[in-house]
Every structure is written in structure tokens, then in C-alpha cells.
Design a protein around this motif. Structure first.
Motif, PDB file in Angstrom:
ATOM      1  N   UNK A  70       0.537  -1.410  -0.559  1.00 33.09           N
ATOM      2  CA  UNK A  70       0.265  -0.170  -0.206  1.00 33.09           C
ATOM      3  C   UNK A  70       1.394   1.376   0.053  1.00 33.09           C
ATOM      4  N   UNK A  71       1.933   1.185   0.490  1.00 37.76           N
ATOM      5  CA  UNK A  71       2.766   2.306   0.591  1.00 37.76           C
ATOM      6  C   UNK A  71       3.526   2.788  -0.351  1.00 37.76           C
ATOM      7  N   UNK A  72       3.989   1.416  -1.326  1.00 43.58           N
ATOM      8  CA  UNK A  72       4.500   1.460  -2.130  1.00 43.58           C
ATOM      9  C   UNK A  72       3.963   1.870  -3.068  1.00 43.58           C
ATOM     10  N   UNK A 107      14.116   2.916  -8.598  1.00 49.46           N
ATOM     11  CA  UNK A 107      12.557   3.264  -8.559  1.00 49.46           C
ATOM     12  C   UNK A 107      11.924   3.665  -6.605  1.00 49.46           C
ATOM     13  N   UNK A 108      12.257   2.304  -6.015  1.00 51.35           N
ATOM     14  CA  UNK A 108      12.124   1.855  -5.069  1.00 51.35           C
ATOM     15  C   UNK A 108      12.576   2.839  -4.078  1.00 51.35           C
ATOM     16  N   UNK A 109      13.916   3.035  -4.587  1.00 47.59           N
ATOM     17  CA  UNK A 109      14.708   4.405  -3.187  1.00 47.59           C
ATOM     18  C   UNK A 109      14.098   6.140  -3.484  1.00 47.59           C
ATOM     19  N   UNK A 110      12.838   5.697  -4.424  1.00 50.28           N
ATOM     20  CA  UNK A 110      12.350   7.154  -5.025  1.00 50.28           C
ATOM     21  C   UNK A 110      10.789   7.123  -3.620  1.00 50.28           C
ATOM     22  N   UNK A 111      10.806   6.092  -3.611  1.00 48.90           N
ATOM     23  CA  UNK A 111       9.213   5.594  -3.758  1.00 48.90           C
ATOM     24  C   UNK A 111       9.567   5.451  -1.635  1.00 48.90           C
ATOM     25  N   UNK A 112      10.611   5.879  -1.429  1.00 50.68           N
ATOM     26  CA  UNK A 112      10.664   5.117   0.021  1.00 50.68           C
ATOM     27  C   UNK A 112      11.164   7.014   0.867  1.00 50.68           C
ATOM     28  N   UNK A 113       9.178   6.992   1.510  1.00 51.73           N
ATOM     29  CA  UNK A 113       9.217   8.605   2.024  1.00 51.73           C
ATOM     30  C   UNK A 113      10.589   9.836   2.528  1.00 51.73           C
ATOM     31  N   UNK A 114      11.816   8.436   3.455  1.00 49.74           N
ATOM     32  CA  UNK A 114      12.269   9.593   4.008  1.00 49.74           C
ATOM     33  C   UNK A 114      13.716   8.360   4.234  1.00 49.74           C
ATOM     34  N   UNK A 115      14.683   8.334   3.702  1.00 45.52           N
ATOM     35  CA  UNK A 115      15.919   8.005   4.085  1.00 45.52           C
ATOM     36  C   UNK A 115      17.006   8.975   4.616  1.00 45.52           C
ATOM     37  N   UNK A 116      18.027   7.921   5.229  1.00 44.69           N
ATOM     38  CA  UNK A 116      18.906   8.122   6.893  1.00 44.69           C
ATOM     39  C   UNK A 116      19.690   7.627   6.123  1.00 44.69           C
ATOM     40  N   UNK A 117      20.723   9.430   6.006  1.00 42.70           N
ATOM     41  CA  UNK A 117      22.272   8.815   5.836  1.00 42.70           C
ATOM     42  C   UNK A 117      23.493   9.322   6.696  1.00 42.70           C
ATOM     43  N   UNK A 137       3.197   6.204  -3.378  1.00 43.69           N
ATOM     44  CA  UNK A 137       4.482   6.628  -3.361  1.00 43.69           C
ATOM     45  C   UNK A 137       4.434   6.539  -4.836  1.00 43.69           C
ATOM     46  N   UNK A 138       4.533   5.170  -5.475  1.00 41.71           N
ATOM     47  CA  UNK A 138       4.591   5.643  -7.159  1.00 41.71           C
ATOM     48  C   UNK A 138       3.271   6.041  -8.194  1.00 41.71           C
ATOM     49  N   UNK A 139       2.597   6.575  -7.263  1.00 42.25           N
ATOM     50  CA  UNK A 139       1.147   7.573  -7.616  1.00 42.25           C
ATOM     51  C   UNK A 139       1.567   9.114  -7.421  1.00 42.25           C
TER      52      UNK A 139
END
Length: 360
Positions: free
Chosen positions: A48-50, A283-293, A53-55
Motif C-alpha cells: 500500500x505504501x509503495x 524506483x524503490x529508493x525514490x518511493x521511500x518516504x524518508x532516507x537516512x545517512x 509513493x508510485x502515484x
């Protein structure tokens, strides 16, 4: 699903279980909810989250990223207006004055803006200037205090690493020759002073690249106006838990190096580009709401005379130092084993579901 737990043939023709493959190729094993190669069976909540994010998220981020690249490209065009290199791409690295200033500012802005568009809203940086970086402390006293490193050496987990180093220092990289011809990105890479290599070519061409890298490292070491280079001495990406053997290219010049350790923390998708295709990962990385580094800047490592005389020793000592400071596991395998692992995974279509179940 019993068949999915059976063994599979690896590239050498022997049968190995999933557990054996994971143990043998540990630096390239994914542990996120998407499973190995990003093909694991997802729970309905993740689906559902994916889908959302895709849309919604993906189009916005693609548009934003494209805009930032266009801005950087236009800035580079302004910086190189009425100027042409003297026959070599390396000449772009020697732009000076207002041209270099524009390139530096535009590159740092674009790098950070692209990271933001990828969901890296905050980056936690730590600078450990107090650490002892020399195997021989007596030699360290003979070093010039504050002496500039000639090159930044970093562990390599993802293509996102490049965006970070671009945002932090507008550094030069060693890249495939095809990058120079990419739309928009090609000119930016040239203005950054990237050195291009044909991976298909053998010794003669690689020796030429090595000589150019050494020359640029020495220039950066001797002059603050020269762009820094960032090298990834592992030669490939890992899952972030390991540190592979270092190639000696960054250490042949005998100049001091600045070690940097990058980490990615995650709950859903790992930003590591290890056993997953580039398009799927992007694509999956761009669909992740928050990324941490998280980034750890270690102090400049000044080589002893023994290390200067032995680049392999120099490389290995820096590697051990980075592993100790970053709590990374030293591994003896490299790119060849990574290809073996990919071949083994592609030989069994049921493997992704096995990894996903195992992670759950």
C-alpha cells in the motif's frame, strides 16, 4: 514452498544452500524487507505504501531531480562559455577563477538538492579530528600540521555516495567513459573534473588513468585551488556492513588521504546497491518516504615512510583504520565474487522469496 528451500547451483556447478551463499557472499546480502534483488514478497502494508509513493511521490521527486540537474547543467554551461578544453577532458579540472567558483557552488547545491529529492532530508555528519591516524606516531610529528590531503577515500555502498561527496566537496571521480556522453550529466561530470576509463580496456589504458589520478592527487595535495578527488578503493558496492580489500590507486602518490565512512540506516528499503538491479533500486529508493545517512569524517591519514614505499601496506593500514573507526567487518572477497553471487541468484527464481521469509 518446499522447493524454495532447496539448494541451487552456483557458477562453479556445486550445490549450495541459501545459508551457505549468505555466509560466502556476506558483503552483498540484502537484509531489508524487499529481500535479495528487491524481489521479495511484500506484506500488504508495504504494498500500500509503495502504491501511494508510485502515484504521488515518484513523479514529484523525478521532476525535482530533473530540475536540479538542469540548473546545474546550465550553470556549467555559463562557467564554460567562450571556453574550450585544450583537447583533453582533464582540462575541465583546471578551470579557475569565477568559472571554478560557479562550478563549485552549482555542484554542491545540486548534490544536496538531489539528496533532498531522494528523501535524504537530514544528514548526520561527525568529524573525528582527534584520532591518531598513523601507524608510526614519531613520523606523524614530522608532518606539517593541517597539511591538506590529496584525496578522499570512502567506503562504497550506493550511487548515492557520489551525490553526498558532490554536495560536500564538489569532488572529482573516476567514471566510466559513457558518463561523459550522457545528456545533462555529461557536462556536469566534465566540469567536476572526472577522469574517464574504459572498463573493457586493459593495462595500457588503465596505466594512463592511474597516472592521471596520481597527478591530480598531487595537485590537490599541493594546492587548495585544485579540486579534490574522491576514490572508492573497494572497487564496487557492498551492503554497508563490510569493507572489501582496497585497490592501491589512491595510495600510489604517497600523499596523505582523508578517510570517510558512509552509513545508511533504514527500516524498509536499504539504500545499498548490492544485489539489486539499478532501475529497480532507483524506483524503490525514490518511493521511500524518508532516507537516512550518517557520515563519519576521519582525520587526515599521514603515511609513514614505510607506507610511502609500500602502497599495499598503506592501503591496508588505512582500510583497517576505517574498519576500526566505523565498526565494519573486513572481508577478503571482491568484485569477482559479487558477480558469482549475482549469477547464483539469477540461477534460481525462487531464491528471493526464501530470503524474504528468512528476514521476516
Amino acid at each position: 514452498m518446499a522447493d524454495s528451500k532447496t539448494t541451487k547451483d552456483n557458477v562453479n556447478g556445486s550445490a549450495e544452500s541459501v545459508e551457505e551463499l549468505e555466509k560466502k557472499y556476506g558483503p552483498y546480502v540484502r537484509h531489508d524487507c524487499y529481500g535479495v534483488m528487491g524481489r521479495g514478497e511484500l506484506p500488504w502494508t508495504e504494498k500500500a505504501l509503495l502504491a501511494i509513493a508510485l502515484v504521488v511521490l515518484l513523479p514529484l521527486r523525478v521532476a525535482a531531480a530533473t530540475t536540479f540537474v538542469v540548473i546545474c547543467n546550465l550553470s556549467c554551461r555559463i562557467a564554460t562559455a567562450f571556453w574550450s578544453p585544450g583537447g583533453e577532458d582533464d582540462d575541465y579540472a583546471h578551470l579557475s577563477g569565477w568559472r571554478r567558483s560557479i562550478i563549485m557552488r552549482a555542484s554542491k547545491f545540486a548534490g544536496r538538492a538531489l539528496l533532498f529529492s531522494f528523501g535524504f532530508y537530514r544528514i548526520h555528519e561527525t568529524h573525528r579530528e582527534h584520532c591518531v591516524t598513523r601507524a608510526n606516531s614519531n613520523d606523524q610529528e614530522q608532518s606539517k600540521e593541517g597539511e591538506r590531503a590529496g584525496v578522499i577515500v570512502s567506503n562504497h555502498i550506493s550511487y548515492v555516495d557520489i551525490l553526498y561527496h558532490m554536495s560536500s566537496s564538489a569532488a572529482s571521480f573516476v567514471a566510466k567513459e559513457s558518463v561523459a556522453n550522457l545528456p545533462l550529466v555529461g557536462l556536469v561530470s566534465k566540469c567536476l573534473g572526472c577522469i574517464y576509463v574504459k572498463r573493457e580496456d586493459k593495462s595500457s589504458q588503465l596505466k594512463g588513468v592511474s597516472g592521471m589520478v596520481n597527478k591530480r592527487i598531487q595537485e590537490a595535495h599541493q594546492s587548495k585551488s585544485s579540486p579534490m578527488m574522491v576514490l572508492f578503493p573497494e572497487g564496487t558496492t557492498t551492503n554497508g556492513d563490510f569493507l572489501l580489500p582496497f585497490k592501491t590507486g589512491a595510495f600510489l602518490s604517497k600523499a596523505p588521504v582523508r578517510p570517510v565512512i558512509i552509513r545508511y540506516t533504514y527500516q524498509r528499503l536499504s539504500p545499498a546497491w548490492d544485489s539489486i538491479s539499478g532501475a529497480r533500486h532507483l524506483i524503490l529508493l525514490l518511493c521511500q518516504f524518508v532516507n537516512n545517512m550518517e557520515v563519519i569524517w576521519l582525520p587526515v591519514y599521514y603515511p609513514s615512510q614505510q607506507e610511502k614505499d609500500d602502497p599495499k601496506l598503506y592501503a591496508e593500514n588505512v582500510r583497517k583504520f576505517m574498519a576500526d573507526e566505523g565498526c565494519l567487518i573486513l572481508s577478503d572477497i571482491g568484485l569477482a565474487e559479487k558477480r558469482e553471487y549475482h549469477a547464483a541468484l539469477n540461477g534460481n527464481k525462487s531464491t528471493p522469496s526464501v530470503y524474504h521469509k528468512k528476514d521476516e
